[in-house]
Design an enzyme around this catalytic site. Sequence first.
Site, PDB file in Angstrom:
ATOM      1  CG  HIS A  36      98.585  44.352  34.121  1.00  0.00           C
ATOM      2  ND1 HIS A  36      97.466  45.137  34.042  1.00  0.00           N
ATOM      3  CD2 HIS A  36      98.155  43.087  33.914  1.00  0.00           C
ATOM      4  CE1 HIS A  36      96.415  44.373  33.810  1.00  0.00           C
ATOM      5  NE2 HIS A  36      96.806  43.124  33.722  1.00  0.00           N
ATOM      6  CG  ASP A  71      97.545  40.025  36.086  1.00  0.00           C
ATOM      7  OD1 ASP A  71      98.676  40.490  36.304  1.00  0.00           O
ATOM      8  OD2 ASP A  71      96.515  40.711  36.113  1.00  0.00           O
ATOM      9  CD  GLU A  72      93.923  40.851  32.759  1.00  0.00           C
ATOM     10  OE1 GLU A  72      92.711  40.627  32.781  1.00  0.00           O
ATOM     11  OE2 GLU A  72      94.398  42.005  32.910  1.00  0.00           O
ATOM     12  CG  LEU A  73     102.255  38.010  28.094  1.00  0.00           C
ATOM     13  CD1 LEU A  73     102.963  39.343  28.269  1.00  0.00           C
ATOM     14  CD2 LEU A  73     103.250  36.863  28.024  1.00  0.00           C
ATOM     15  N   PRO A  74      99.094  39.413  26.984  1.00  0.00           N
ATOM     16  CG  PRO A  74      99.225  41.394  25.776  1.00  0.00           C
ATOM     17  CD  PRO A  74      99.565  40.794  27.101  1.00  0.00           C
TER      18      PRO A  74
END
Length: 864
Positions: free
Chosen positions: A461, A546-549
């Site tokens: 992000h 959050d949301e590290l791919p």
Amino acid sequence: MRKQSKCGGFVLASWLMVAMAGGSLVQVAYAAPEVKAPAARGVLERYASGAQLRLRWELVRNVFTPESPGGGTQARFILSNVGQQPLPARGWSLYFNVMDGVSTGPLEGKLVLEQVAGNLFRIRPAPGFAGVPAGQTLNIAYNHPDLVIKLAKAPAGPYLVYDDAPDVGQAIADYQLLPVTRPEQLDKGSSGAKPVVIVQDIYRRNANADWLPAAALPPVFPTPQHLETGGGKLKLAALPSISAPAALKTEAAFARSLFAAGLPASSAGAAALRLSVGTVPGSTSPEAYTLTIKAGSGIDIVGNSAAGVAYGLQSLRDLLPLPGSDAAGIELPELTITDAPRFEYRGFQLDVGRNFHTKQTVFKLLDLMARYKLNKFHFHLTEDEGWRLEIAGLPELTTIGAVRGHSAEPGVRLQPAYGSGPNPADASGTGYYTRAEYIEILRYAAARHIEVIPEIEMPGHARAAVKAMESRYHRMKAAGKSDAAKYLLNDFADKSVYKSPQLYNDHVINPGLESSFTFIDHVIAQVVAMHKEAGAPLHTIHVGGDELPSGAWEQSPASRAVMQKKKLESTAELWDYFYDRVDAILRKHGLYASGWEEMAARATKVRGEHKLIPNPRFTQRGFSAYVWNNTEGAEDFAYRLANAGYDIVLAPVTKMYMDMAYNANPEEPGVNWGDYVELDTVYDFIPLDYLKNANLPLVGKDALTDYGKRRIRGLEATLFTETVRTTERMDYLVMPRLLAMAERSWAPDPAWATETDAAKAAALHRTAWSGFVNTLSQRVLPRLDLERTGVDYRIAPPGLVVDNGKVLVNHVLPGIAMRYTSDGSEPNTTSKPVDGPISDKGQIKVAAFGRNGRPGVVSRIDNP
């Protein structure tokens, strides 16, 4: 509103189109760019401009196949050339944003649909396209790979660019979304998606509460711990005589403001209002207070701290008559309130990265938080789509990272996102807080006993920061600066393949670069300095997580070198290395680390199934984890983290995310990736036992241990702003759901939450829920209206059913004023009042109204 600014050699004027609560569209004219380059100007004179195109979007049908049982959506653009010039056969592109992406590739009619980056897409002509002559219409059919249930997921912010004028983005002002009402549009197949909500459903849901007289309602909100009433009244004919020590001068000024509008100045013999910091019996909470009103001695508010005194004053405000009351003077009931919050953390998160919101909007939110005794403002300042805080020494963070708009060249600004369009002067795509403004916000919050917790997103992000620092690198390298790479965040040799939920593949801070940690240290030092100058507390910085791919860093030479040097076996261990470094930076500045739950998690497999477990690396570090994921398979993850030793803030998406739509109706604002969140959804949350009423099989799910209960710091309501471009939309999504969160975070568990007998629990719930919604309808929301706070809270649609030829009407807020029509017109303040069953025939339209005459969402039903 219309704004203009000079940019790139031509005048840009912003075009804003806002889908309002009732599904209507507010449109503001767009001024075509003044193009100074002769060749570019010639293109715009010979061919149709954005102002000469009319665009409609239609959801054609939902499609389900054996290969895609979850479904996809067929959609189309209807492009009409309403000008005098043609849209040519080649040399143009139609750009737009789509949150969840679309299926790219060749389209019928010799067109091509391409992803530019992230959620920015474009349609361009392929060889053989015939063009669109003046007066003609072109249908452009394409597909969404997933179901489009909410109109918020439709394309947004369309604009036209000609190849011969590549820097000129022309907003298509005349753009509307067509209604979604046909069966094939609403079909959910076997996807499990929830059906639309009809007025009969609303009626049945509203029937779970009863109307109560005002005398039966608690006089203070949120519900206090202890309240004892006396038999007398304190009569105030003039402003009370206020006494307070110098340390409470802010609270004394607030006390004066409570009475200033309704009473003359103090006179001899005026009742006393005494404010003091002392000891609240039976409570060690620094926010505890006592409020005592006696006919003979006046009003006393004692707090364990100044914050407690301020909360006592908020309770006193609740006891005052509503503005506009006819009675001369003020009568207050004799009573004693002894009160303290259940949780020390009662928070609200505002995301200003996806869409920017002004300092004035932040002030309005802080006032709202103070009114309902919330004390933590989680300020989500950075995102893929925007960096919103001025940082000394790094001007690119705001000159590039805070600006969105069209550009033919990379590194000039961020691309349009969430419908912000081509204009870099767009008020929600572009904007940031100067250092002085941020300090002003900190002081405003501190005066209201609200701690600001800034969030600097990392390592994912972070596209705004990554692109800004990449631009800085190129600028300084071209200037021959030896430290050009000092703050660089991305490895140019990185060949990792990944995609974030927001469809980015270039937005992650690289832990293999020492410059990444130099950047983080510099930013944190600057934030610390601003809080110090403001005199505002700073104990932690929220550092994302959050949301590290999946796939990020795997093919980065810089990251691989660090892994080899540190003997790290996987990128999961590289994650730990990254947050080890970040934690050390924070500790150097006297702070502890806060972040999303992923910061405290480790992904692993159990019997071949993916599972999140508490990361043992950081359990003793004092990390504070904000847990959002209580979706399928992770319902108990917050409790498992707390039991493992992490401090936890509960922010579950299915209960506390204010950006979630209230229901599944396409036109209802908000998103739906987590769930739908009605007012009672928030109210029914049981913080320390939320699996009890979650309708889940509890086998294999962990409850809180006694130790784990002590690790739950509190609750946070969360607003991400993908769909929030205006303060009106913010108010609609946040209020009145924030009131249910305030009740849950301040007051003890209600009796129904701890009752083990299901029938008794249901009866207790009905009584408590009735008290809550009546308090909102008769006390809390009318005060917001009559005090002219400017809070445009959602006024829900009424529930309707036809019974024996009459229309029965109810509302989630019992007793709210409702009006109706039967002649086809929309209800207004002069329409017939709903005072019982409606006997009129035809289509009955009903709306509820606030105390200032503002209408809510209209419901309609046929009464043949």
